[in-house]
Write an enzyme that holds these catalytic residues in place. Structure first.
Site, PDB file in Angstrom:
ATOM      1  N   ALA A 166       0.833  -1.205   0.000  1.00 43.73           N
ATOM      2  CA  ALA A 166       0.000   0.000   0.000  1.00 43.73           C
ATOM      3  C   ALA A 166       0.871   1.260   0.000  1.00 43.73           C
ATOM      4  O   ALA A 166       2.072   1.196   0.248  1.00 43.73           O
ATOM      5  CB  ALA A 166      -0.891  -0.021   1.237  1.00 43.73           C
ATOM      6  N   SER A 247      -6.962  -2.224   1.791  1.00 36.89           N
ATOM      7  CA  SER A 247      -8.273  -2.090   2.428  1.00 36.89           C
ATOM      8  C   SER A 247      -8.940  -3.450   2.629  1.00 36.89           C
ATOM      9  O   SER A 247      -8.622  -4.425   1.946  1.00 36.89           O
ATOM     10  CB  SER A 247      -9.177  -1.219   1.561  1.00 36.89           C
ATOM     11  OG  SER A 247      -9.468  -1.898   0.358  1.00 36.89           O
ATOM     12  N   VAL A 250     -10.769  -4.567  -0.729  1.00 39.87           N
ATOM     13  CA  VAL A 250      -9.940  -5.245  -1.729  1.00 39.87           C
ATOM     14  C   VAL A 250      -9.415  -6.564  -1.164  1.00 39.87           C
ATOM     15  O   VAL A 250      -9.354  -7.578  -1.871  1.00 39.87           O
ATOM     16  CB  VAL A 250      -8.779  -4.333  -2.207  1.00 39.87           C
ATOM     17  CG1 VAL A 250      -7.912  -5.046  -3.240  1.00 39.87           C
ATOM     18  CG2 VAL A 250      -9.322  -3.024  -2.782  1.00 39.87           C
ATOM     19  N   GLU A 268      -3.044  -8.001   5.445  1.00 40.65           N
ATOM     20  CA  GLU A 268      -2.894  -6.919   6.430  1.00 40.65           C
ATOM     21  C   GLU A 268      -3.878  -5.838   6.027  1.00 40.65           C
ATOM     22  O   GLU A 268      -3.567  -4.968   5.210  1.00 40.65           O
ATOM     23  CB  GLU A 268      -1.474  -6.343   6.401  1.00 40.65           C
ATOM     24  CG  GLU A 268      -0.370  -7.326   6.735  1.00 40.65           C
ATOM     25  CD  GLU A 268      -0.386  -7.789   8.176  1.00 40.65           C
ATOM     26  OE1 GLU A 268      -1.116  -7.203   9.000  1.00 40.65           O
ATOM     27  OE2 GLU A 268       0.317  -8.763   8.464  1.00 40.65           O
ATOM     28  N   CYS A 302      -2.278   1.863   9.293  1.00 42.74           N
ATOM     29  CA  CYS A 302      -3.248   0.834   9.685  1.00 42.74           C
ATOM     30  C   CYS A 302      -3.426   0.878  11.194  1.00 42.74           C
ATOM     31  O   CYS A 302      -4.466   0.507  11.716  1.00 42.74           O
ATOM     32  CB  CYS A 302      -2.753  -0.552   9.324  1.00 42.74           C
ATOM     33  SG  CYS A 302      -2.306  -0.701   7.634  1.00 42.74           S
ATOM     34  N   THR A 303      -2.356   1.303  11.887  1.00 36.39           N
ATOM     35  CA  THR A 303      -2.363   1.287  13.347  1.00 36.39           C
ATOM     36  C   THR A 303      -2.771   2.630  13.965  1.00 36.39           C
ATOM     37  O   THR A 303      -2.692   2.797  15.186  1.00 36.39           O
ATOM     38  CB  THR A 303      -0.944   0.939  13.858  1.00 36.39           C
ATOM     39  OG1 THR A 303      -0.022   1.815  13.189  1.00 36.39           O
ATOM     40  CG2 THR A 303      -0.572  -0.498  13.592  1.00 36.39           C
ATOM     41  N   GLY A 464       3.203   2.312  15.734  1.00 27.53           N
ATOM     42  CA  GLY A 464       4.641   2.271  15.979  1.00 27.53           C
ATOM     43  C   GLY A 464       5.144   0.948  16.511  1.00 27.53           C
ATOM     44  O   GLY A 464       6.058   0.907  17.337  1.00 27.53           O
ATOM     45  N   ALA A 465       4.559  -0.154  16.024  1.00 28.46           N
ATOM     46  CA  ALA A 465       5.008  -1.482  16.463  1.00 28.46           C
ATOM     47  C   ALA A 465       6.452  -1.738  16.032  1.00 28.46           C
ATOM     48  O   ALA A 465       6.885  -1.272  14.987  1.00 28.46           O
ATOM     49  CB  ALA A 465       4.090  -2.547  15.875  1.00 28.46           C
TER      50      ALA A 465
HETATM   51  C1  UN1 Z   1       0.818   0.036   8.342  1.00 29.02           C
HETATM   52  O1  UN1 Z   1       0.211   1.035   8.718  1.00 29.02           O
HETATM   53  O2  UN1 Z   1       0.543  -0.531   7.273  1.00 29.02           O
HETATM   54  O3  UN1 Z   1       3.048  -0.176  13.773  1.00 29.02           O
HETATM   55  C2  UN1 Z   1       1.983  -0.525   9.047  1.00 29.02           C
HETATM   56  C3  UN1 Z   1       3.216   0.756  12.984  1.00 29.02           C
HETATM   57  C4  UN1 Z   1       4.236   0.593  11.892  1.00 29.02           C
HETATM   58  C5  UN1 Z   1       3.680  -0.185  10.770  1.00 29.02           C
HETATM   59  C6  UN1 Z   1       2.365   0.241  10.275  1.00 29.02           C
HETATM   60  N1  UN1 Z   1       5.390  -0.083  12.424  1.00 29.02           N
HETATM   61  O4  UN1 Z   1       2.582   1.796  13.048  1.00 29.02           O
END
Ligand code: UN1
Length: 515
Positions: A166, A247, A250, A268, A302-303, A464-465
Site C-alpha cells: 500500500a 483495504s 480489496v 494486512e 493501519c495502526t 509504531g510497532a
Molecule cells: C501500516 O500502517 O501498514 O506499527 C503498518 C506501525 C508501523 C507499521 C504500520 N510499524 O505503526
C-alpha cells in the site's frame, strides 16, 4: 527562487536513488518489466508531478514470472545462511541510502521526514532480523511410535511470493515480506501502490546492486507496476503465496480469489484501533500516545488511533489536554521538521475525510476540534487537512468504519469491562491499547477476556510497532502476520519426514498387514 524540491534536496535524492527522468520523462528501475501505460506520480506535498512510470503489460507480467520461476531454481539451492549474507548486504546498502530514500518516502507519500527515515530504519532492522533468522529456520523432531524410526519436520521455500503493498508504508512493508521470503529461499514479485511507484523503483535499484555483486539471478526480485497486475497475481497458480496490504474491501476479493485456487495469503487489512484511557492513566503519557497515534502520518497508518475510550472521571481533563495539543499542531510541508502533520495522499482521500466528518455529524457526533481543508500558501496541493476530534458513539456506522485520515472519535465509559467490550465491538482487530497504572486493569485487558486484537499494548499508543514482534490483526484485519517472531513460517512449506532405519516395516497405529 529555489523550488521546494531544491530547498529540501529532493532532486539530489532522486538522482542518488537512480530515478533519472524527472517530471516529463519516464523512469523505470532495475529489473522492472514496464512497457505499458504511464502512471504519473504526483507529490501530495506540493502537487508536483515528480516522474512518470510505465506500468507492466500482460506480456511484461509473463516475462517477470518466467524470470522469477527460473531464479527460484537457483536461489532455493543456496544455503539459507548464505542467502542471509546477501540480505545482510542489502541492509548495509539501505544504511547508505537511508537519507535519500527517507526523503523520497516523505515527498512521494507525504509523511514527515522523521517518519520516512523511521520507515527506512524498519527496513534495515528487518534485514538484521532476517540475517539471524537465516540460521534459525527450525523444525521440530518427534518421537516415533514405531521402533527404529525417526520423525522430524523441515521447512522448504514455497516458490514465488507475490507482494502487493500500500501507499502508506511504501517501502517498509515490502521489506518485511521480501527479506524474510529471501532468507526462506523464495523469490519475490512486487507490485507497489500506483500512488507511490517511485519508492518501488528506488528500492529495486538499491538491492539490485547487491544481487549483481553476488551473481544472483535478477529474477529473485521482480518489480511490476499497474493495477491490473494485482488480479493477474491473485489468479496465478505459479504464486503459492500472495501477501496483500490494503483495504478490507480489496482484501476480501484477494482472499477469495487466491483461496479459489488453494493459494495462501497474508492479509494486512484495515484497523480501527482504540486507546482505553483508564481512571488510573498517566495523562502526560496518554497525550503523546494518543496525539501521535491519531495525527501521525496524517492518520494514514493501519495502526492509527481512531477511537479514544475514556473513563468518565478522566473525560473532561483528557479532552482539555487534547484540545490544547491539537491547537498547537503545525500542519504543512512534511520535509520541514517544524511541522507535525503533512498532507493526505491525494484529493480522493481529502474527500473521504470530509464525508466521514459529515456522516459523523449526521449520526449525532459533536465536533470537539473542528476539521477542514487547509487553504493558502504552502497548501497548494489541496491535500492538507486539519486533524479533528469528534465525540461519538461506538455504534455509529462511521465509527465502525476505517477512514484513512486524522479523525479521532472520543467516547466515555464507566467500568473497564464495558470499555473492553467497546474496544472489541468493531469489525476490525489490528491494534489496541490501555493507559493505566493499575496492574489488575492491565492484566484484564491483556487476558483472554480482554482485547481481541493482534496487537495489545499497555502505556504505549496503538501505532509504531517494533519489527521484532509478529505484526497483524484479527477479524476484518485479515489474520495475517508479518515481520518478527515466527511470521517466517508463512513463507515456507512444512514437511514431516519419517525415516525407518530398521529391517522391519511395522505399520503405524498397530495395524497388521501380513503378506
Ligand atoms: C501500516 O500502517 O501498514 O506499527 C503498518 C506501525 C508501523 C507499521 C504500520 N510499524 O505503526
Amino acid at each position: 527562487m529555489a523550488t521546494l524540491t531544491d530547498q529540501f534536496g529532493i532532486q539530489e535524492a532522486l538522482s542518488k536513488l537512480g530515478i533519472k527522468e524527472i517530471n516529463n520523462g519516464t523512469s523505470t528501475g532495475s529489473n522492472s518489466f514496464a512497457n505499458g501505460e504511464i502512471i504519473e506520480s504526483y507529490s501530495p506535498v506540493d502537487g508536483t508531478l515528480i516522474a512518470k512510470v510505465k506500468s507492466s503489460t500482460k506480456e511484461d507480467y509473463e516475462a517477470a514470472m518466467v524470470k522469477a520461476q527460473e531464479a527460484f531454481k537457483t536461489w532455493r539451492l543456496i544455503p539459507a545462511p548464505k542467502r542471509g549474507e546477501i540480505v545482510r548486504q542489502m541492509g548495509e546498502e539501505l544504511r547508505k541510502y537511508k537519507e535519500p530514500l527517507g526523503q523520497l518516502v516523505s515527498y512521494e507519500m507525504g509523511k514527515s521526514l522523521q517518519e520516512g527515515l523511521g520507515e527506512v530504519q524498519e527496513m534495515i532492522d528487518i534485514c538484521d532480523f532476517a540475517v539471524g533468522l537465516s540460521r534459525q529456520l527450525y523444525g521440530l523432531t518427534m518421537h516415533s511410535e514405531r521402533p527404529m524410526h525417526r520423525m522430524y519436520e523441515q521447512y522448504h521455500p514455497v516458490g514465488i511470493v507475490g507482494i502487493i503493498s500500500a501507499f502508506n508504508f511504501p517501502v517498509a512493508v515490502w521489506s518485511w515480506n521480501s527479506m524474510l521470503a529471501w532468507v526462506c529461499g523464495d523469490v519475490c514479485v512486487w507490485k507497489p501502490s500506483e500512488k507511490t511507484p517511485l519508492c518501488g523503483i528506488a528500492c529495486q535499484n538499491i538491492i539490485q546492486k547487491v544481487l549483481e555483486r553476488n551473481n544472483v539471478p535478477e529474477g529473485v526480485s521482480c518489480l511490476i507496476n499497474g493495477r491490473e497486475n494485482g488480479d493477474r497475481m491473485n489468479t496465478d497458480k505459479r504464486l503459492p503465496l500472495v501477501s496483500f496490504t490494503g483495504s478490507t474491501r480489496v482484501g476480501r476479493h484477494v482472499s477469495k480469489t487466491v483461496a479459489e485456487r488453494f493459494g495462501n495469503t497474508i492479509l494486512e487489512l484495515g484497523g480501527n484501533n482504540a486507546i482505553i484511557v483508564s481512571e488510573h492513566a498517566d495523562l502526560s503519557m496518554v497525550l503523546v500516545g494518543a496525539v501521535f497515534g491519531a495525527v501521525g502520518t496524517a492518520g494514514q497508518r493501519c495502526t492509527t488511533t481512531r477511537r479514544l475510550i475514556i473513563h468518565e472521571s478522566m473525560y473532561d481533563k483528557t479532552i482539555d489536554v487534547l484540545k490544547n495539543a491539537y491547537g498547537q499542531l503545525k500542519i504543512g510541508n512534511p520535509l520541514d521538521s517544524n511541522n507535525h502533520v503533512g498532507p493526505l495522499i491525494d484529493k480522493d482521500s481529502v474527500k473521504n475525510y470530509l464525508e466521514a466528518i459529515e456522516k459523523a455529524k449526521a449520526e449525532g457526533g459533536k465536533v470537539i476540534v473542528e476539521g477542514g481543508v487547509m487553504q493558502g500558501e504552502g497548501y497548494e496541493s489541496g491535500c492538507y487537512v486539519k486533524p479533528c476530534i469528534i465525540e461519538a458513539k461506538n455504534s455509529f456506522e462511521i465509527v465502525q468504519h476505517e477512514t484513512f485520515a486524522p479523525i479521532l472519535y472520543v467516547m466515555k465509559y464507566t467500568n473497564l469491562e464495558e470499555a473492553i467490550a467497546m474496544q472489541n465491538d468493531v469489525p476490525q482487530g489490528l491494534s489496541s491499547s490501555i493507559f493505566t497504572q493499575n496492574m489488575r486493569e492491565m492484566e484484564l485487558f491483556l487476558s483472554q477476556a480482554g482485547s481481541d486484537c493482534g496487537i495489545a499494548n499497555v502505556n504505549i499508543g496503538t501505532s509504531g510497532a517494533e519489527i521484532g514482534g509478529a505484526f497483524g490483526g484479527e477479524k476484518e484485519t485479515g489474520g495475517g502476520r508479518e515481520s518478527g517472531s515466527d511470521a517466517w513460517k508463512a513463507y515456507m512449506r512444512r514437511q514431516t519426514n519419517t525415516i525407518n532405519y530398521g529391517s522391519e516395516l511395522p505399520l503405524a497405529q498397530g495395524i497388521r498387514f501380513d503378506l
